[in-house]
Motif scaffolding. Sequence first.
Motif, PDB file in Angstrom:
ATOM      1  N   SER A 252       0.895  -0.967  -0.080  1.00 53.64           N
ATOM      2  CA  SER A 252      -0.344   0.018  -0.180  1.00 53.64           C
ATOM      3  C   SER A 252       0.560   0.894  -0.147  1.00 53.64           C
ATOM      4  O   SER A 252       1.660   1.085   0.353  1.00 53.64           O
ATOM      5  CB  SER A 252      -0.934  -0.059   1.567  1.00 53.64           C
ATOM      6  OG  SER A 252      -0.343   0.106   2.631  1.00 53.64           O
ATOM      7  N   SER A 253       0.422   2.494  -0.063  1.00 60.49           N
ATOM      8  CA  SER A 253       1.198   3.113  -0.610  1.00 60.49           C
ATOM      9  C   SER A 253       0.676   4.504  -0.020  1.00 60.49           C
ATOM     10  O   SER A 253      -0.423   4.550   0.250  1.00 60.49           O
ATOM     11  CB  SER A 253       1.636   4.590  -1.652  1.00 60.49           C
ATOM     12  OG  SER A 253       1.152   4.083  -2.639  1.00 60.49           O
ATOM     13  N   ASP A 254       1.037   6.111   0.724  1.00 60.50           N
ATOM     14  CA  ASP A 254       0.480   6.746   1.530  1.00 60.50           C
ATOM     15  C   ASP A 254       1.431   8.299   1.221  1.00 60.50           C
ATOM     16  O   ASP A 254       2.577   8.135   0.375  1.00 60.50           O
ATOM     17  CB  ASP A 254      -0.032   6.792   2.627  1.00 60.50           C
ATOM     18  CG  ASP A 254       1.331   6.455   3.484  1.00 60.50           C
ATOM     19  OD1 ASP A 254       2.207   7.044   3.429  1.00 60.50           O
ATOM     20  OD2 ASP A 254       1.192   5.329   4.366  1.00 60.50           O
ATOM     21  N   HIS A 259      -1.114   4.198  -4.710  1.00 57.38           N
ATOM     22  CA  HIS A 259      -2.496   2.903  -5.945  1.00 57.38           C
ATOM     23  C   HIS A 259      -3.613   3.537  -6.432  1.00 57.38           C
ATOM     24  O   HIS A 259      -5.039   2.670  -6.990  1.00 57.38           O
ATOM     25  CB  HIS A 259      -2.731   2.179  -5.053  1.00 57.38           C
ATOM     26  CG  HIS A 259      -1.017   1.525  -4.595  1.00 57.38           C
ATOM     27  ND1 HIS A 259      -0.659   0.646  -3.326  1.00 57.38           N
ATOM     28  CD2 HIS A 259      -0.147   0.997  -5.607  1.00 57.38           C
ATOM     29  CE1 HIS A 259       0.705   0.195  -3.634  1.00 57.38           C
ATOM     30  NE2 HIS A 259       0.727   0.630  -4.707  1.00 57.38           N
ATOM     31  N   ASN A 260      -3.893   5.356  -6.042  1.00 52.30           N
ATOM     32  CA  ASN A 260      -6.118   5.455  -5.731  1.00 52.30           C
ATOM     33  C   ASN A 260      -5.632   6.322  -6.642  1.00 52.30           C
ATOM     34  O   ASN A 260      -6.727   7.285  -7.088  1.00 52.30           O
ATOM     35  CB  ASN A 260      -5.995   5.658  -4.654  1.00 52.30           C
ATOM     36  CG  ASN A 260      -8.088   4.893  -4.140  1.00 52.30           C
ATOM     37  OD1 ASN A 260      -8.142   4.737  -5.151  1.00 52.30           O
ATOM     38  ND2 ASN A 260      -7.836   6.439  -3.922  1.00 52.30           N
ATOM     39  N   ILE A 261      -4.571   6.592  -7.829  1.00 56.31           N
ATOM     40  CA  ILE A 261      -4.821   7.970  -8.655  1.00 56.31           C
ATOM     41  C   ILE A 261      -5.856   7.587  -9.500  1.00 56.31           C
ATOM     42  O   ILE A 261      -6.529   7.049 -10.261  1.00 56.31           O
ATOM     43  CB  ILE A 261      -3.780   7.609  -9.450  1.00 56.31           C
ATOM     44  CG1 ILE A 261      -2.358   7.783  -8.531  1.00 56.31           C
ATOM     45  CG2 ILE A 261      -4.155   9.368 -10.638  1.00 56.31           C
ATOM     46  CD1 ILE A 261      -2.649   9.241  -8.056  1.00 56.31           C
ATOM     47  N   PRO A 262      -7.349   7.897  -9.747  1.00 52.40           N
ATOM     48  CA  PRO A 262      -8.728   7.727 -10.314  1.00 52.40           C
ATOM     49  C   PRO A 262      -8.177   7.639 -11.704  1.00 52.40           C
ATOM     50  O   PRO A 262      -7.148   7.614 -12.690  1.00 52.40           O
ATOM     51  CB  PRO A 262      -9.106   9.133 -10.347  1.00 52.40           C
ATOM     52  CG  PRO A 262      -8.914   9.127  -9.504  1.00 52.40           C
ATOM     53  CD  PRO A 262      -7.505   9.060  -9.409  1.00 52.40           C
ATOM     54  N   VAL A 263      -9.020   5.904 -12.170  1.00 54.19           N
ATOM     55  CA  VAL A 263      -8.876   5.362 -13.787  1.00 54.19           C
ATOM     56  C   VAL A 263     -10.598   4.822 -14.352  1.00 54.19           C
ATOM     57  O   VAL A 263     -10.457   5.296 -15.632  1.00 54.19           O
ATOM     58  CB  VAL A 263      -8.181   3.771 -13.652  1.00 54.19           C
ATOM     59  CG1 VAL A 263      -8.708   2.803 -12.681  1.00 54.19           C
ATOM     60  CG2 VAL A 263      -7.491   3.825 -14.900  1.00 54.19           C
TER      61      VAL A 263
END
Length: 313
Positions: A252-254, A259-263
């Motif tokens: 995971s990253s913070d 990992h959660n950049i919109p797509v």
Amino acid sequence: MRGHNVKPLMRSLLDADVDLRGLRLDVAIAAYLIDPAEARYELADLLDKHTTYAPPGDDASSSGQLDLDGTAVTPAQAAGRDALAVHHIAGPIEASLDAQGMAELYHSIENPLVRVLAKMEHVGIGVDADTLRSINERLTNEVDELGAELRAVAGHDDLNLNSPTQLRALLFDDKELSPVGVKKTKSGYSTDAQTLEKLKDQWPEFIVPLLRHREVEKLRGTYGEGLLHEVAEDGRIHATFNQTVARTGRLSSDQPNLHNIPVRSDEGRVFRTAFVTAPGTTLLVADYNQIELRCIAHLAADPGLVDAFTSGQ
């Protein structure tokens, strides 16, 4: 070398042009492999779980606290206590790795990965700050325009669109929308996205742009301003990658969550255009293909499911 949560140390040393090698055991990561369901892998927790050792003073992993005689614990003393704690934890942790068949996984994958991730964090990822600023400005303008439109439709110049109390009063008191099927909270009817979808047909002139306002505001706040805030002086984003957070074993990253950049939406996907590469290189996006279903097919040995994969369906 043995240690606890060694990656931040590696990263800080890389900033000083020192490449720390020779890590043999990170007790936090090894403890995660042994039991990935734990919420914490702090030294004090590991001491309690894996040893009978009682560290001197109040807390083996705390600096700046008081010792038993009331004197302050210096950073050097705290570091010594941490080293002593690691010494006592290492043996039981390594024995547990062996007992659970995790030693090979730890030494061949997880342990070398610590240095790789430290280097990734140190190098960071390139971003075009001007592109981010342009995206953020466009989203800010749209939020302002939608806000003005919504207040005009509602007939309230001072309407706070982020206030559930004001929205509740507008929707259910002023406009008297039917709350049938709408969930209720302690303070009244909900105004969450699910509720607004149910109410949309009763007042589309307001609720449709309100849903859009929320979507754009979230993109602007989380990624427009959020990503810009994380751009360092070198023009790169230096996120932190975590090995001991996700129970499934993935990273995971913070700071920020890369990992959660919109797509899924065009508006969200545009943020990916701000990430840039060095000349002559490209970015590769990779992911497992149906990893959960593949694991189920393997473990269950279901003929239909196995055939679906082997035949390329």
